[in-house]
Design a protein around this motif. Structure first.
Motif: not given
Length: 85
Positions: A29-33, A77, A79-80
């Motif tokens: 998983y990657h967090r994007y803001q 934010q 998660l994907t």
């Protein structure tokens, strides 16, 4: 100001196109803001060549300071992960 934003009555220029998240396969998983700032009416914002070439490797705080953006008025934010995982 905020009522115009809520009603979708905003105007301005887009310094770069939107590119959706694309985490590499098998990287978890990657967090994007996403941060939304109020831009002063007569203060144009532009990206440097380095900022245009890499959406994740540039100095966000320096960008905020350079254009006197202050604190964000909204944040998001998510998660994907890669869709093939």
């Amino acid at each position: 100001m905020y009522s115009a934003l809520r009603e979708g009555q905003t105007q301005g220029t887009t310094p770069t196109d939107y590119h959706p998240p694309t985490p590499p396969q098998k990287s978890g998983y990657h967090r994007y803001q996403f941060l939304l700032f109020e831009q002063l009416p007569d203060a144009p914002v532009s990206l440097s060549e380095e900022e245009k070439s890499s959406r994740g490797k540039w100095d966000l705080q320096a960008f905020i300071t350079r254009f006197d953006l202050g604190e964000p008025v909204a944040t998001l934010q998510l998660l994907t992960q890669n869709y093939k995982d």
